[in-house]
Design an enzyme around this catalytic site. Structure first.
Site, PDB file in Angstrom:
ATOM      1  CB  ALA A   1      33.644  38.488  37.394  1.00 21.67           C
ATOM      2  CB  SER A   2      33.835  35.712  41.413  1.00 19.59           C
ATOM      3  OG  SER A   2      33.925  34.739  42.171  1.00 19.59           O
ATOM      4  N   GLY A   3      33.397  37.520  43.445  1.00 24.55           N
ATOM      5  CA  GLY A   3      32.879  38.424  44.597  1.00 24.55           C
ATOM      6  C   GLY A   3      32.980  39.789  44.091  1.00 24.55           C
TER       7      GLY A   3
ATOM      8  N   GLY B   1      29.179  38.867  36.231  1.00 28.94           N
ATOM      9  CA  GLY B   1      28.697  37.651  36.683  1.00 28.94           C
ATOM     10  C   GLY B   1      29.517  36.839  37.472  1.00 28.94           C
TER      11      GLY B   1
END
Length: 300
Positions: free
Chosen positions: A113-115, A135
């Protein structure tokens, strides 16, 4: 009917197999380098390593080094962290993949997720565990405000700076609307860059009209597949055997464990030393809390 005698060549091969290293007889088989990307990105931790380009550069170089390489597999378990470090690692993977002409396939574990998802889109294909979280295409900044605490304690904070914005978002003074507006403008720029990367890497597979896709929401593996964030459900061994056959070989590439200070002081392992360091270093505890908050955001 009597059994046929073994051919001389087969007997010779069998004899050599018993004398020579077994790895010499796997050279003709498909080879997949495996790189684990585990943990927060660009965040110092007293308990475990952090994902940074400086730490991963030699690992990635080694992963792409073999001449007869079928693919590089990324095993990702990361809640994200530094946007700059995430992008730097992404860039290095894409650069090596283009230079070597080798496909990259990502497999997510608990969370990408994110990075962590930015690392995943460095791959040409992404597969997730059925229970993976995927995501969180967004940017977040969090902190605390201590100005009222100082007031109650009768403490006066004194800050001297050259430059009106040098002390922007100081947690020991009241929040200013112009500081928040400036931060949000920076976040919007970083967010737009992240969205652009996802759109370029996922292309026609992406369903941009999916609800919450670029709003920072995170999704189950099933939702991620429907939205085009991943190819589907799958695990590394199964997918690579499906693609390259049952004789595919896996080569785990990881950082060398040198005789650093931690190991010299504590040969039994670094984890207990990390706990001891944290016990006497308040900064280590703050790092651990920040890391914990990243994982807990996704229920982990």
């Amino acid at each position: 009917m009597p059994e046929a005698a073994p051919s001389p060549s087969k007997s010779l091969a069998q004899s050599l197999a018993g004398l020579l290293p077994s790895r010499w007889f796997g050279r003709g088989k498909p080879l997949v380098s495996v790189v684990r990307l585990q943990g927060p990105i660009g965040m110092a931790s007293p308990f475990r390593g952090s994902l940074t380009l400086a730490a991963l550069a030699p690992v990635l170089e080694a992963a792409f080094a073999p001449k007869r390489l079928s693919a590089v597999a990324l095993v990702i378990n990361s809640p994200g962290g530094s946007a700059a470090q995430s992008h730097a690692i992404f860039q290095r993977i894409r650069s090596l993949a283009a230079e070597k002409g080798v496909p990259v396939v990502a497999f997510t574990e608990d969370v990408a997720a994110s990075g962590g998802y930015m690392l995943a889109i460095a791959a040409d294909e992404i597969y997730a565990d059925p229970s993976s979280i995927v995501g969180s295409i967004g940017v977040v900044s969090a902190g605390f405000g201590f100005d009222r605490v100082l007031e109650k304690l009768g403490i006066e904070r004194r800050v001297y700076s050259a430059g009106d914005e040098k002390a922007m978002l100081d947690p020991f003074r009241p929040e200013r609307s112009e500081d928040v507006a400036r931060l949000k403008a920076i976040q919007a720029e970083v967010h737009a860059h992240f969205i652009g990367l996802v759109e370029r890497r996922r292309g026609a597979r992406l369903r941009p009209d999916s609800p919450g896709l670029f709003g920072g929401a995170f999704f189950s593996a099933g939702e991620a597949e429907r939205f085009g964030l991943i190819e589907g459900i799958g695990d590394l061994r199964g997918k690579m055997r499906e693609r390259f056959g049952d004789e595919v070989r896996f080569r785990l590439v990881q950082p060398r464990r040198g005789l650093g200070l931690r190991r010299l002081l504590n040969p039994a392992g670094a984890s207990s030393l990390g706990a001891a360091t944290a016990a006497v270093d308040p900064g280590a505890w703050l790092s651990a809390i920040a890391e914990r908050s990243l994982w807990s955001r996704y229920g982990l």
